[in-house]
Design a protein around this motif. Structure first.
Motif, PDB file in Angstrom:
ATOM      1  N   GLU A  51       0.633  -1.161   0.045  1.00  0.00           N
ATOM      2  CA  GLU A  51      -0.069  -0.137   0.070  1.00  0.00           C
ATOM      3  C   GLU A  51       1.006   1.398   0.076  1.00  0.00           C
ATOM      4  OE1 GLU A  51      -2.522  -0.382   3.330  1.00  0.00           O
ATOM      5  OE2 GLU A  51      -3.810  -2.130   2.467  1.00  0.00           O
ATOM      6  N   VAL A  52       2.018   1.235   0.813  1.00  0.00           N
ATOM      7  CA  VAL A  52       2.987   2.329   0.658  1.00  0.00           C
ATOM      8  C   VAL A  52       3.526   2.469  -0.554  1.00  0.00           C
ATOM      9  CG1 VAL A  52       5.132   3.208   1.833  1.00  0.00           C
ATOM     10  CG2 VAL A  52       3.335   2.207   3.362  1.00  0.00           C
ATOM     11  N   GLN A  53       3.677   1.559  -1.189  1.00  0.00           N
ATOM     12  CA  GLN A  53       4.749   1.531  -2.548  1.00  0.00           C
ATOM     13  C   GLN A  53       3.603   2.122  -3.613  1.00  0.00           C
ATOM     14  OE1 GLN A  53       7.966   0.826  -3.136  1.00  0.00           O
ATOM     15  NE2 GLN A  53       7.921   0.803  -0.763  1.00  0.00           N
ATOM     16  N   ALA A  54       2.387   1.554  -3.727  1.00  0.00           N
ATOM     17  CA  ALA A  54       1.211   2.031  -4.144  1.00  0.00           C
ATOM     18  C   ALA A  54       0.922   3.637  -4.271  1.00  0.00           C
ATOM     19  CB  ALA A  54       0.033   1.228  -4.225  1.00  0.00           C
ATOM     20  N   GLN A  55       1.124   4.075  -3.082  1.00  0.00           N
ATOM     21  CA  GLN A  55       0.636   5.440  -2.842  1.00  0.00           C
ATOM     22  C   GLN A  55       1.785   6.243  -3.529  1.00  0.00           C
ATOM     23  OE1 GLN A  55       0.448   6.682   1.189  1.00  0.00           O
ATOM     24  NE2 GLN A  55       0.150   8.698   0.766  1.00  0.00           N
ATOM     25  N   ALA A  56       3.063   5.934  -3.337  1.00  0.00           N
ATOM     26  CA  ALA A  56       4.028   6.647  -3.751  1.00  0.00           C
ATOM     27  C   ALA A  56       4.040   6.466  -5.408  1.00  0.00           C
ATOM     28  CB  ALA A  56       5.309   6.074  -3.573  1.00  0.00           C
ATOM     29  N   LEU A  57       3.706   5.247  -6.095  1.00  0.00           N
ATOM     30  CA  LEU A  57       3.607   5.002  -7.361  1.00  0.00           C
ATOM     31  C   LEU A  57       2.311   5.849  -8.100  1.00  0.00           C
ATOM     32  CD1 LEU A  57       4.513   1.588  -8.347  1.00  0.00           C
ATOM     33  CD2 LEU A  57       5.704   3.454  -8.886  1.00  0.00           C
ATOM     34  N   ALA A  58       1.374   5.972  -7.266  1.00  0.00           N
ATOM     35  CA  ALA A  58       0.048   6.694  -7.865  1.00  0.00           C
ATOM     36  C   ALA A  58       0.545   8.188  -7.768  1.00  0.00           C
ATOM     37  CB  ALA A  58      -1.038   6.756  -6.754  1.00  0.00           C
TER      38      ALA A  58
END
Length: 386
Positions: A51-58
């Protein structure tokens, strides 16, 4: 007559694809459900990591940036049974855990970060290492889901009608009578200004949206009612609302571009249905409103004898394929010393109607929309109309 279309009618078929002839829709549903189950089978800490990685990529995709970094966890669950039983666990090699996408080469080739990220995830998912391939697939699922679920506001439950001859529902159904309530939902009201109570404390005054706005998915971006009356303070505000809706749909499209199976996500379907109908409705209303302003300007300039040296028009219309306002340019009176006569506008509008009717570059519904605007122009300048 308009045809009623409800959100649930957009739901893709689910179930065993062998029972549905392996249709593309059922395969997407199957893939979505597989990744959803696998993501939910990961330990809580692994899910949080993604979820943290997804937030940064988003963040990188939305801004957009030219490059982005992401990482994989140390271990991932490789499979889960239909009963929810977790299968084997694989370790992702240390050398593969840190990834960088984008850079100078991509900037020179003008490739967007979305394209570069998708290509890199494709490469990683094709890896012979099960941990790497599964880890990349989980990151794709988490990022696409974050774009849909976390980055876009949820709207009202709406039902749109489909106008005759069209395919996309964009006419809000008549709202049923709502019970009076002392509590105003956040989707029904906006904070207009600060007020001061008897004790001197300051708070927000909640002002309900007008009924015309509450019939749409996100009332805060509704600028016109069903009669094309402006509900906001200026055309600039109306245009800003159109931009906000376009951005909303671009984020949804970015999610599907990254993971096509997101079309099977129920929240994606509801948000796309609600916003697409609202954008088309309001985009067309803006175009009609501006057409009315053009007509008023022509009459005003004609009265001042300011149209005797030619007249060219750029008639705005909303393209429901590209989802943006465009202009249809044509000459009414060639440049030169020719006295303006209203009949010239009628003749030019009729001529352009014939062209638009045969213009296959536009969708049928967009042609109808532009044709009706030209009819509006012609009717206004008919000898009996003024």
């Amino acid at each position: 007559m308009p045809h009623e279309t409800k959100t649930k009618q957009n739901t893709l078929p689910a179930g065993d694809p062998t029972q549905r002839g392996q249709s593309p829709a059922s395969l997407l549903v199957q893939e979505y459900q597989r990744w959803q189950a696998l993501f939910q089978a990961q330990p809580a800490l692994t899910q949080r990591f993604y979820e943290v990685q997804a937030q940064a990529l988003a963040d990188a995709l939305i801004q957009p940036m030219s490059s982005a970094r992401f990482a994989f966890p140390e271990r991932v669950v490789l499979s889960v049974s239909s009963e929810g039983k977790v299968g084997s666990i694989a370790t992702i090699p240390q050398t593969e855990r840190e990834q960088l996408v984008g850079g100078l080469r991509e900037r020179l080739s003008r490739a967007t970060l979305g394209v570069v990220l998708r290509q890199r995830l494709d490469e990683l998912e094709a890896s012979r290492n099960k941990g790497v391939s599964t880890g990349a697939g989980l990151l794709r699922f988490a990022t696409a889901g974050h774009l849909v679920h976390e980055r876009l506001p949820s709207g009202r439950v709406v039902t749109y009608l489909t106008a005759e001859g069209e395919e996309i529902p964009s006419i809000p159904a008549e709202a049923k009578a709502e019970a009076a309530s002392a509590i105003i939902a956040t989707t029904d009201a906006i904070a207009e200004e600060d007020t001061e109570d008897m004790d001197g404390a300051r708070g927000e005054l909640l002002v309900p949206y007008v009924p015309a706005a509450r019939r749409f998915f996100l009332p805060q971006w509704v600028a016109f009612d069903e009669q094309d009356h402006l509900l906001v303070n200026s055309v600039n505000e109306a245009e800003a609302s159109i931009v906000s809706m376009q951005r909303y749909l671009k984020i949804l499209h970015a999610s599907v571009a990254l993971a096509p199976y997101m079309v099977a996500d129920e929240i994606y379907q509801r948000k796309r249905y609600g916003m697409l109908g609202q954008l088309i409705n309001q985009g067309r209303a803006l175009a009609r409103y501006e057409t009315g302003e053009i007509i008023a300007t022509i009459w005003r300039r004609a009265a001042a004898h300011d149209l005797n040296r030619g007249l060219s028009l750029s008639l705005p219309f909303f393209d429901d394929q590209d989802l943006e306002v465009k202009s249809h340019d044509f000459d009414v009176i060639p440049a030169g010393r020719v006295m303006f006569v209203p009949g010239f506008v009628v003749l030019a509008a009729r001529r352009e109607q014939a062209k638009v009717d045969q213009d296959t570059r536009l969708s049928r519904s967009t042609r109808m929309h532009l044709y009706n605007e030209l009819q509006m122009l012609a009717s206004t300048f008919e000898p009996s109309s003024k």
